[in-house]
Design an enzyme around this catalytic site. Sequence first.
Site, PDB file in Angstrom:
ATOM      1  N   GLU A 109     112.760 -38.141  11.431  1.00 32.19           N
ATOM      2  CA  GLU A 109     112.160 -38.367  10.108  1.00 32.19           C
ATOM      3  C   GLU A 109     112.713 -37.400   9.064  1.00 32.19           C
ATOM      4  OE1 GLU A 109     107.862 -38.067   9.861  1.00 32.19           O
ATOM      5  OE2 GLU A 109     107.858 -38.526   7.740  1.00 32.19           O
ATOM      6  N   LYS A 130     112.690 -42.769  10.836  1.00 27.64           N
ATOM      7  CA  LYS A 130     111.557 -42.896   9.919  1.00 27.64           C
ATOM      8  C   LYS A 130     111.989 -42.302   8.572  1.00 27.64           C
ATOM      9  CE  LYS A 130     106.766 -41.443   9.319  1.00 27.64           C
ATOM     10  NZ  LYS A 130     105.453 -41.403   9.949  1.00 27.64           N
TER      11      LYS A 130
HETATM   12  P1  13P Z   1     102.767 -40.979   4.959  1.00 27.52           P
HETATM   13  O1  13P Z   1     102.932 -42.439   5.256  1.00 27.52           O
HETATM   14  O2  13P Z   1     101.429 -40.611   4.400  1.00 27.52           O
HETATM   15  O3  13P Z   1     103.932 -40.420   4.173  1.00 27.52           O
HETATM   16  O4  13P Z   1     102.762 -40.225   6.366  1.00 27.52           O
HETATM   17  C1  13P Z   1     103.677 -40.556   7.299  1.00 27.52           C
HETATM   18  C2  13P Z   1     104.034 -39.364   8.074  1.00 27.52           C
HETATM   19  O5  13P Z   1     103.904 -39.339   9.273  1.00 27.52           O
HETATM   20  C3  13P Z   1     104.595 -38.218   7.336  1.00 27.52           C
HETATM   21  O6  13P Z   1     105.226 -37.369   8.227  1.00 27.52           O
END
Ligand code: 13P
Length: 343
Positions: free
Chosen positions: A183, A225
């Site tokens: 991510e 992600k």
């Molecule tokens: P959000 O969808 O609120 O951005 O959170 C996703 C997430 O896991 C952030 O690390």
Amino acid sequence: MTRPMNVSITSMIRTAQAVTREGRGILAADESSPTMAKRLAAVRVDSTEETRRSYREILLSTPGLEEFVGGVILFDETIRQQTRDGKPFARLLSDRGIVPGIKVDLGIRPLAGSPDEVVTEGLDRLRERLVEYDAMGARFAKWRAVLRIGDGRPTTACIEANAHALARYAALCQEVGLTPIVEPEVLMDGAHDLDECARVTEAVLHCVYDQLARQHVILEATLLKPNIVLPGTTCRTPASDEEIADATLTTLRRTVPAAVPGILFLSGGQSDQEATARLDQINRRGHEPWELSYSFGRALQAPVLRAWAGDNSHRTAAQAALLHRARLNAAARAGAWLPEMED
Ligand code: 13P
């Protein structure tokens, strides 16, 4: 300690496929305790271990959630918690066909030598922690890097430090048999426009996939992600959902190898409906070669928190709110969401 590689690769690929199967996505319920305190304060609830547990029990026990949600990301405290009846949360999920996952990074800290930039920490002793999470039932993991746009940021130093950490994390996950969710979040805070977000996101993803290759990460057994490519929150040039979808897909096609099975967007501060509408537009353009789904935290939970507001007698309404948003995101995942479905 490590499993035979051929066995774990197959099971990691299966995990990646399971969380995105047949229209499903991920519920990100992995807020750290300080973040959870902010979310609870917004609905005037004190953050205690018990309020966090009981809120998460409402989320995770929502009837029918397994129809739309393939995986849930838990926080360290949560994976150690149980339902009121004594069932560990990870088992509550896996018994219903929802894959339990775990946030394993330890959050962001200032990056030395790069003012106003951050790097994600948590690599020390990560191997041992991953073995423990695997034993507790987690099948995938998440590590979030944070990049800010503005005043010459992100610097190459920041992009490289974060991409390197993501790759070290992903390689360690695969050694243990957990599917890594990679991510790299380019924040939407700032005055930058859509093109600038696309340029930065492209540079970040190029570096991430370069580092993943250098650290011998098997891309078939990973998930990405990313942020949706968006203009900054204080940008004066708005962009339509169609322009956002085009910019996002162009950026992903330039950077993400076809071997990656799925891309699950974070919501990053967009409203529930904005995040859903953009996921829908992206999928209307066709998703090949990846599954294009969601891993939303705020965009799934905001209406649930409002409905619950600390009162467990509102459990049914809170769960209905979660199921409604999950159903809408499943429609968006198929490019079949319509604004009138919101009501
Ligand atoms: P959000 O969808 O609120 O951005 O959170 C996703 C997430 O896991 C952030 O690390």
